[in-house]
Design a protein around this motif. Structure first.
Motif, short mmCIF file in Angstrom:
data_model
loop_
_atom_site.label_atom_id
_atom_site.label_comp_id
_atom_site.label_asym_id
_atom_site.label_seq_id
_atom_site.Cartn_x
_atom_site.Cartn_y
_atom_site.Cartn_z
N CYS A 279 1.11 -1.06 0.05
CA CYS A 279 0.09 -0.13 -0.06
C CYS A 279 0.80 1.12 0.08
O CYS A 279 1.91 1.24 0.78
N CYS B 134 -1.22 6.73 -0.10
CA CYS B 134 -1.34 7.73 -0.69
C CYS B 134 -1.86 8.84 -0.08
O CYS B 134 -2.63 8.75 0.90
N SER C 98 -7.75 7.10 -3.07
CA SER C 98 -9.13 6.84 -3.68
C SER C 98 -9.77 5.69 -2.94
O SER C 98 -11.13 5.89 -2.65
N CYS C 99 -9.08 4.86 -2.06
CA CYS C 99 -9.70 3.84 -1.38
C CYS C 99 -10.40 4.63 -0.19
O CYS C 99 -11.51 4.19 0.19
N VAL D 144 -2.55 5.29 5.98
CA VAL D 144 -4.01 4.87 5.59
C VAL D 144 -4.30 3.60 6.30
O VAL D 144 -3.70 2.59 6.19
N CYS E 290 -8.65 1.15 -5.50
CA CYS E 290 -7.05 1.24 -5.33
C CYS E 290 -6.41 0.70 -6.80
O CYS E 290 -6.58 -0.22 -7.23
N PRO E 291 -5.79 1.68 -7.25
CA PRO E 291 -5.21 1.38 -8.54
C PRO E 291 -3.81 0.66 -8.60
O PRO E 291 -3.18 0.38 -9.45
N TYR E 292 -3.57 0.34 -7.36
CA TYR E 292 -2.30 -0.62 -7.11
C TYR E 292 -2.32 -1.99 -6.68
O TYR E 292 -1.48 -2.57 -6.37
N ALA F 91 -3.18 -3.28 -3.95
CA ALA F 91 -2.71 -3.41 -2.60
C ALA F 91 -3.47 -4.02 -1.68
O ALA F 91 -2.96 -4.39 -0.55
N ARG F 92 -5.02 -4.03 -1.85
CA ARG F 92 -5.78 -4.60 -0.99
C ARG F 92 -6.30 -6.11 -1.04
O ARG F 92 -6.30 -6.52 -2.29
N LYS G 11 -4.86 -4.78 4.52
CA LYS G 11 -3.68 -4.17 3.65
C LYS G 11 -2.79 -3.76 4.66
O LYS G 11 -2.90 -3.61 5.97
S1 SF4 Z 1 -5.09 1.15 -0.53
FE1 SF4 Z 1 -4.27 1.74 -2.68
S2 SF4 Z 1 -5.35 3.72 -3.00
FE2 SF4 Z 1 -5.43 3.38 -0.74
S3 SF4 Z 1 -3.53 4.07 0.10
FE3 SF4 Z 1 -3.11 2.16 -0.48
S4 SF4 Z 1 -2.08 2.25 -2.32
FE4 SF4 Z 1 -3.31 4.39 -2.15
#
Ligand code: SF4
Lengths: 254, 389
Positions: A116, A119, A123-124, A141, A158-160, A162-163, A191
């Protein structure tokens, strides 16, 4: 100056009752009951991480193993429904569409740890319908496993990637239980938490401590003297998918 | 009026209800499996974290919104021929909203915490607003549909406060589908969804799906109950379907242009995945071509006034429209957003038997409620037309 927290017995009882009903997350209660932060707690205005991927050898999973062990992250049998907090990806996968077929072969083989990005404009957090995922004033976060309804809007947002979602009960798949950290129930999202539970007692993130190559730096992005800022000032660094405006706070030296 | 409606139903109707109850039972059984094990029994994954449930939810929000296509002309443009079926549309909306809420519920990992959406209202979340507008729409339609029907049953004019509610329900219908589209189109990094066209396309396709379904329902009601919505009403509805379907297909083609002329990879991936497969993933190729074929068939039959005017061809056209858009919005659109995953790879998704069982159960529940509503409606119509109050 913030007033020191004082909790009367009555409010504490009320809070305990509320926590038992699941209204107040248990984690919050612990902090509130403690009254004041741990004397050694690490504090920052804006936590961030720099990963020197040049130091990450192919196939290395030491940071992943350390993180997953302290956080009771399960090894789910179906890789499609696996739970991951930090794990290695190739350069091509960590930075898709930003490569070409003729890149440095050594770089291709390196294990880029992804996690994660905590950010600055997450956006999450924006999409969560219950504020179960939220941004702390220090930029971490966080997830509240007790409030999450499992709608998975954050996973889409989440565009990564990460979740992770607990598609099934994770408990039977935890190789070695760490009693100091909670396990999760099926049906909630989780995450990386930037090791908030360790920061709170004065320890640096588990991945950073475990890394034998000292490839991971952690510190305050708002403090020009922090190791993170110094590394950013003296190296060429990348963030993943900057054009999306999420302002990730995990930086990579490539 | 309820007791009369029930007494007048025949054995065939009761057998139909029994069959639906059986399917509802199967759905309930499948859901109990899912509750026991978790969403791991579905085909969803880390990478495709929404599937059939959310697709079906999206599709039925459209069906709910489309009631406005009979209510709006009747109340705002005085299209008298829709008078006989506005209530049919309103009950369709009520049923569709109930189905939507169930689709959300079965998609939740923690259904017992559903109320957290209200306990911790988060106005920044589109899902929160979706819940607000869907609930509002449900009550608006239930109240107005019921009051109008009751007025007909008793022969006493509906109370004055019903009219304003009907007018409020009109823009409200647009809001439910717009907000649902915003769930998708406001997310960074999912380029298939991230287009301002999502909301307009949702509305256009809903206004094709709903009236197509209403035509099919009207024809079925005439056949099985003798209630006739009137040829003129069906004709007008068929024109609405024609326009809405043409606009929908136009918008889909416009998306193809943007993706393939610009050659931006992330805009092409989902479309390629649907029609030719991508990186070895091709589970959607077959249904995508079925979708395209049905769209074409529907358009040909609808645009030609001769076939559109012919009841058999119109039935085929409406069924094609409904099935095509049920494929597109009911599953493909949702999955398309996850192609590719954030690492540039393709993870395949296909619903499991448990997932399908639950969806069939919810469809059966919808058909069950609708059948009850409509049998009530037909009885009231019959009695009021025979002059018995
Ligand atoms: S879950 Fe994704 S969008 Fe949310 S803070 Fe982590 S990387 Fe960023």
């Amino acid at each position: 100056m913030k007033k020191p927290l004082s909790i009367s017995r009555r409010t504490l009882l009320k809070a305990t009752g509320a926590a038992a009903l699941g209204i107040i997350p248990a984690g919050t209660l612990l902090v509130r009951a403690a009254g004041k932060p741990h004397p050694k707690a690490l504090q920052a205005k804006n936590w961030a991480m720099v990963i020197n991927a040049k130091l990450c050898p192919p196939g290395c999973r030491i940071c992943q193993e350390a993180c997953h062990k302290v956080h009771n992250v399960p090894n789910m049998p179906d890789p499609k429904q696996d739970v991951k907090w930090i794990w290695p990806e190739s350069y091509n996968s960590a930075f898709p569409y930003e490569t070409h077929p003729y890149t440095d072969q050594a770089n291709e083989k390196r294990a880029y740890p992804v996690l994660c990005n905590h950010c600055e404009n997450p956006s999450c957090v924006r999409v969560c319908p219950t504020k179960a995922t939220f941004q702390r004033p220090d930029g971490v976060v966080m997830m509240d496993y007790h409030r999450c309804i499992g709608c998975r809007f954050c996973m889409a947002a989440c565009p990564y990637g990460a979740r992770s979602f607990n598609f099934k009960d994770p408990r039977p798949h935890i190789p070695q239980l760490n009693p100091a950290y909670p396990t999760r129930t099926p049906g909630v999202v989780e995450k990386c938490n930037f090791c908030d539970e360790r920061l709170a007692v004065g320890q640096m993130p588990a991945c950073m401590e475990a890394c034998p190559a000292k490839a991971i730096l952690f510190g305050d992005l708002n403090d020009p003297a922090s190791p993170v800022r110094q590394a950013l000032a003296s190296n060429v660094t990348l963030q993943r998918k900057t054009k999306l405006g999420t302002r990730p706070k995990v930086f990579y030296i490539v | 009026m309820l007791e009369h409606a029930w007494n007048e139903t025949g054995p065939r109707f009761k057998a139909w209800l029994a069959a639906l109850l059986l399917l509802i039972g199967i759905g309930g059984f499948c859901y109990s499996i899912q509750l026991g094990t978790g969403l791991g029994v579905t085909g969803m994954s880390r990478d495709v974290s929404w599937g059939l449930y959310i697709g079906q939810f999206t599709f039925f929000v459209g069906v709910a919104a489309s009631a406005v296509m009979v209510v709006l002309p009747y109340y705002l443009h005085d299209v008298k021929v829709f008078g006989r079926i506005t209530v049919v549309g309103e009950f369709l909306a009520v049923t569709a909203v109930i189905m939507c809420i169930l689709f959300i519920l079965v998609d939740l990992g923690m259904p017992s915490r559903l109320l957290n959406i209200m306990l911790y209202p988060s106005p920044g979340s589109v899902l929160f607003w979706d819940m607000v507008v869907l609930n509002g729409y449900f009550f608006l339609n239930l109240l107005t549909g019921w009051k109008v029907l009751e007025a007909e049953y008793t022969g006493i004019k509906a109370p004055d406060w019903v009219k304003p509610l009907i007018y409020i329900a009109i823009p409200w219908a647009f809001s439910i589908h717009t907000v649902t589209a915003f769930i998708y189109s406001g997310i960074p990094g999912r380029d298939f969804w991230l287009t301002a066209l999502t909301a307009p396309k949702f509305l256009a396709s809903a206004f094709a799906t709903g009236p197509a379904l209403l035509i099919l329902i009207s024809l079925a009601l005439r056949r099985f109950t003798g209630f006739d919505a009137g040829q003129e009403a069906v004709r007008r509805l068929s024109i609405i379907v024609t326009y809405a379907m043409s606009i929908t297909v136009f918008m889909i083609l416009a998306e193809f242009f943007t993706a393939f002329y610009s050659q931006v990879p992330s805009h092409m991936y989902a479309l390629k995945y649907f029609f030719v497969g991508l990186y070895g993933g091709n589970s959607f190729v077959l249904i995508s071509w079925i979708f395209a074929t049905l769209c074409l068939l529907a358009l040909i039959l609808l645009l030609n006034p001769k076939t559109r005017g012919d009841e058999t061809w119109l039935t085929v056209a409406c069924a094609s429209t409904f099935i095509a858009l049920a494929i597109e919005k009911g599953i493909s659109f949702t999955v398309g957003g996850f192609i590719t995953n954030p690492f540039g790879r393709v993870t395949e998704y296909w619903p499991t038997a448990v997932e399908v069982g639950i969806v069939v159960g919810i469809w059966a529940l919808g058909a069950f409620l609708l059948s009850l509503f409509y049998s009530l409606f037909v009885t009231v119509k019959r009695r009021s037309e025979r002059g018995i109050a």
